[in-house]
Scaffold this motif. Sequence first.
Motif, PDB file in Angstrom:
ATOM      1  N   LEU A 111       4.277  -3.147   5.877  1.00 57.19           N
ATOM      2  CA  LEU A 111       4.616  -2.329   6.992  1.00 57.19           C
ATOM      3  C   LEU A 111       4.796  -1.096   7.614  1.00 57.19           C
ATOM      4  CD1 LEU A 111       3.660  -3.579  10.158  1.00 57.19           C
ATOM      5  CD2 LEU A 111       6.156  -4.532   9.982  1.00 57.19           C
ATOM      6  N   GLU A 112       4.058  -0.416   7.632  1.00 57.95           N
ATOM      7  CA  GLU A 112       5.142   1.312   8.063  1.00 57.95           C
ATOM      8  C   GLU A 112       5.173   1.137  10.013  1.00 57.95           C
ATOM      9  OE1 GLU A 112       2.508   4.312   6.639  1.00 57.95           O
ATOM     10  OE2 GLU A 112       1.986   3.564   4.536  1.00 57.95           O
ATOM     11  N   ARG A 113       6.703   1.838   9.408  1.00 64.81           N
ATOM     12  CA  ARG A 113       7.431   1.127  10.817  1.00 64.81           C
ATOM     13  C   ARG A 113       7.736   2.432  11.685  1.00 64.81           C
ATOM     14  NH1 ARG A 113       9.072  -4.449  13.326  1.00 64.81           N
ATOM     15  NH2 ARG A 113       6.054  -4.618  13.779  1.00 64.81           N
ATOM     16  N   ILE A 114       7.853   2.799  12.698  1.00 63.94           N
ATOM     17  CA  ILE A 114       8.821   4.520  13.291  1.00 63.94           C
ATOM     18  C   ILE A 114       9.681   3.080  14.494  1.00 63.94           C
ATOM     19  CG2 ILE A 114       7.975   5.918  14.963  1.00 63.94           C
ATOM     20  CD1 ILE A 114       5.409   5.770  14.236  1.00 63.94           C
TER      21      ILE A 114
ATOM     22  N   VAL B 256       2.243   0.629  10.991  1.00 68.63           N
ATOM     23  CA  VAL B 256      -0.006   1.156  10.096  1.00 68.63           C
ATOM     24  C   VAL B 256       0.565  -0.101   9.218  1.00 68.63           C
ATOM     25  CG1 VAL B 256      -0.998   1.966   8.268  1.00 68.63           C
ATOM     26  CG2 VAL B 256       0.734   3.236  10.493  1.00 68.63           C
ATOM     27  N   LEU B 257      -0.196  -1.120   8.707  1.00 67.20           N
ATOM     28  CA  LEU B 257      -0.633  -2.167   8.321  1.00 67.20           C
ATOM     29  C   LEU B 257      -0.664  -2.567   7.042  1.00 67.20           C
ATOM     30  CD1 LEU B 257       0.744  -5.609   7.891  1.00 67.20           C
ATOM     31  CD2 LEU B 257      -0.779  -5.963   9.161  1.00 67.20           C
ATOM     32  N   THR B 258      -0.681  -2.412   5.328  1.00 64.79           N
ATOM     33  CA  THR B 258      -1.757  -1.896   4.622  1.00 64.79           C
ATOM     34  C   THR B 258      -1.341  -3.295   3.540  1.00 64.79           C
ATOM     35  OG1 THR B 258      -0.753   0.109   4.199  1.00 64.79           O
ATOM     36  CG2 THR B 258      -1.511  -0.828   2.730  1.00 64.79           C
ATOM     37  N   LEU B 259      -3.020  -4.066   4.236  1.00 67.09           N
ATOM     38  CA  LEU B 259      -2.769  -5.533   3.313  1.00 67.09           C
ATOM     39  C   LEU B 259      -3.286  -4.473   1.843  1.00 67.09           C
ATOM     40  CD1 LEU B 259      -5.068  -7.153   5.674  1.00 67.09           C
ATOM     41  CD2 LEU B 259      -3.261  -7.453   5.169  1.00 67.09           C
ATOM     42  N   LEU B 260      -2.488  -6.013   0.963  1.00 64.97           N
ATOM     43  CA  LEU B 260      -2.927  -5.206  -1.045  1.00 64.97           C
ATOM     44  C   LEU B 260      -3.832  -5.728  -0.978  1.00 64.97           C
ATOM     45  CD1 LEU B 260       1.205  -4.757  -1.276  1.00 64.97           C
ATOM     46  CD2 LEU B 260      -0.949  -2.470  -0.644  1.00 64.97           C
ATOM     47  N   SER B 261      -4.552  -6.094  -1.868  1.00 60.10           N
ATOM     48  CA  SER B 261      -5.593  -6.284  -2.952  1.00 60.10           C
ATOM     49  C   SER B 261      -4.552  -7.484  -3.628  1.00 60.10           C
ATOM     50  CB  SER B 261      -6.346  -5.841  -3.185  1.00 60.10           C
ATOM     51  OG  SER B 261      -6.831  -5.046  -2.712  1.00 60.10           O
ATOM     52  N   ILE B 262      -5.204  -8.521  -3.899  1.00 56.45           N
ATOM     53  CA  ILE B 262      -5.460  -9.928  -4.768  1.00 56.45           C
ATOM     54  C   ILE B 262      -5.514  -8.698  -6.235  1.00 56.45           C
ATOM     55  CG2 ILE B 262      -5.647 -11.757  -4.101  1.00 56.45           C
ATOM     56  CD1 ILE B 262      -7.964 -11.884  -5.020  1.00 56.45           C
ATOM     57  N   SER B 263      -4.412  -9.721  -7.563  1.00 58.11           N
ATOM     58  CA  SER B 263      -5.366  -8.856  -8.352  1.00 58.11           C
ATOM     59  C   SER B 263      -6.249  -9.748  -9.245  1.00 58.11           C
ATOM     60  CB  SER B 263      -3.392  -9.562  -9.503  1.00 58.11           C
ATOM     61  OG  SER B 263      -3.555  -9.214 -11.310  1.00 58.11           O
TER      62      SER B 263
END
Length: 768
Positions: free
Chosen positions: A335-338, A367-374
């Motif tokens: 989570l990128e936050r200002i 800006v929310l970035t969802l990461l992929s599963i391994s």
Amino acid sequence: MASSLFSRTVAVLLLSLSVSAHAQFSLGSPVTSGASTTSTTATALPTSIESKETSRRSLMEPSAERAEPAPMRDALIEQRKVSEPLRRPPAASQFQRFVQESTGRQLDIFGSDLFHATQTYSPDTALPPPAEYAIGPGDEIRVQIWGAVDYSGNHTLDRNGQITLPRVGVVPLAGVPVKNLETVLRSQIAKVFTNFEVNASLGRLRSIQIYVVGQAQQPGAHQVSSLSTLVNALFVSGGPSTNGSMRNIQLKRAGRTITTLDLYDFIARGDKGRDLSLQAGDVIVIPAAGPRVAVTGAFDQAAIYELKPGADTVGDILGLNGGLPSLANARKALLERIAPEKNPPRQVQDLALDADGLKQVMRDGDVLTLLSISPAFANAVTLQGTVAAPLRYRWFEGMRILDLIPEQDALITPDYYRRKNLLVQNAEVAKTAGAAVSSRVRGLADQINWDYAVIERLDRSKLTTELISFNLGKAVLQKDPVQNLPLLPGDVVTILSQNDLRLPQGKQTRLVRIEGEVGAPGVYQTQPGETLPQLLQRIGGLTPQAYVFGTELNRVSVRERQQENLAQLVRRLEGQLQSQVSTVISNSGTENAAQAQVIQQQQQAQLRSQIERLKSFRSNGRMALELDPKVTDVSALPDLPLEDGDRVLVPARPGFVSALGSVNNENVFIHRPGRTVGDVMKSAGLTEDAEPSQAFVLRADGSIIARRDVGGFFGSGFESTEIMPGDTLVVPAQIDRESRYSFITRALKDWTQIFANFGLGVAAINSL
């Protein structure tokens, strides 16, 4: 009094004329308000059934003064899609550019693709209007009356919202809901007539003008159908712009806000509860967008989302598209936050997408970035290569090679059975079944390398891959516990075929084709190190007609080497041809230039033709066995180990010899014992351009005898050499004459090299 009576008389007369002109009424029993009214209306009664039917038919005919009713046509016209020019793609908003700089992706605004279509959709006017639809000026009313009164007509509300019915008068309908239309008409007609039924419906509907203002793609005044709703108007105007709100669209009427539409409810859930019908003069306000966030990464609907006034959580935003995807890592997201109060203001936070993480309230600019599963498998081993089912298999504690490959059938590839089934499905294959035995045996089943297989294993301490080899045959066939290695999660087991690695001769599959005068011609699989004499003895030896000296052994490896030599010759000849052309040009004087050019072109054409013929030749791969011409026993054959693909032909003893080249009689001659090369040369006769000193004999065993190879005074030993059955005498042309041989022989210096190095047979020399 007299004036009033006169006015009533004129009104009655005009009404009677109207009825007569339109032929729309066949009057029954009116309400009896007096003797004069009864008398007046009675005169309009039809005098017979025939006159009543005539009147009814006239009522059904269209009047020349009004348009023909066409409800189906009207519905199709209203329902059609109105094409518009292709809209320009909207310019990116400031927040879109900010997200692109942060993530490297250009994200769309959620819901904006709903308005990207190049067509505007009108409401479906083929369907009945809503019950609450308020009738207004410009709407068409279709009225049918039957019973004591017969009438059918279409009426359009005037600007005062009224229609006029004959003998009934003015009927005000402005603002009347559709559900009350028949009730209002019935009450008005009942003031004049009784014993009737009435049916009323809407025909052609009016259009209304509404206004779209604010952050719209196409703000301004728009003409829409009176059935249009707030959503229809948004489609007409192209929807909100990149800076417009999708969650706070307002509908204003007479200075009051009557509804606020959240398009996310409509887009994500199909909820049109706040989508109201429009009226003339309505104003749609699209304010500037509220707080926005971006969702990217392992999310199919990566986009920019607008936060609802109040508070939206991570779960609310993800829920617009079905919630957290199964392919997203629920343990960690970024989570990128200002944070304006900090310097620098941008921060990155780790966010677990569990129940608490989904309740995280999002803020403007997030800006929310969802990461992929391994992609790693926790409990799998992979089997690949020459196997029946190259797949991932479940790993369990204590798993070994035999658990993964329990039997030999697990190493038979599916292609084997497919190729096998095709043998009886192809008529051409069936016809050549006998000739293709060896190739079919090699290609039908993949030959397993039983001595070597390998396990690929990741060493997590060093992050390197190590190879652990094992003997597949001992592990699977002999059940050797030493070779039955343990497996770990993530291992990759590869089974190799004999084509993957070159095996020792003794372990290769060698198929040899034996034909001709032998005990049992056929295709045989040789034993390791088995020689030609041994194989011939094993299959029954030779027949009495066998000509051992003429035994032909063709080998694949020899043919490949000979073909390469021939290709090198062609390249060398092409280079010499080019050099020869350059020399002729440089040595020719001015006065001989034209003549030299003609000669040069002729020579070039001839030489290129010879080179092209050489390119078409294919080596036969024959090995010269160098046998004694008088041998008759198989033991005299050389102890040469056989190779895969060898072809052995033991011919019958021929009764002829051949002569070709610069001879007068290119023919075959009967072989007689004691006949020499000189005898054949004399029988064939030499031409004027013959070069006897370069003559040679291509022997039946594949070897070559040239004049220089045989001793004797002035080469007389060559002519006295005894010629054997199947031998061929070749007499080249003189090397200093431009014959069809000379260019090639100058390049090779000796004809014998053609046969010794390139594996060309007698047929090849005839085509040169």
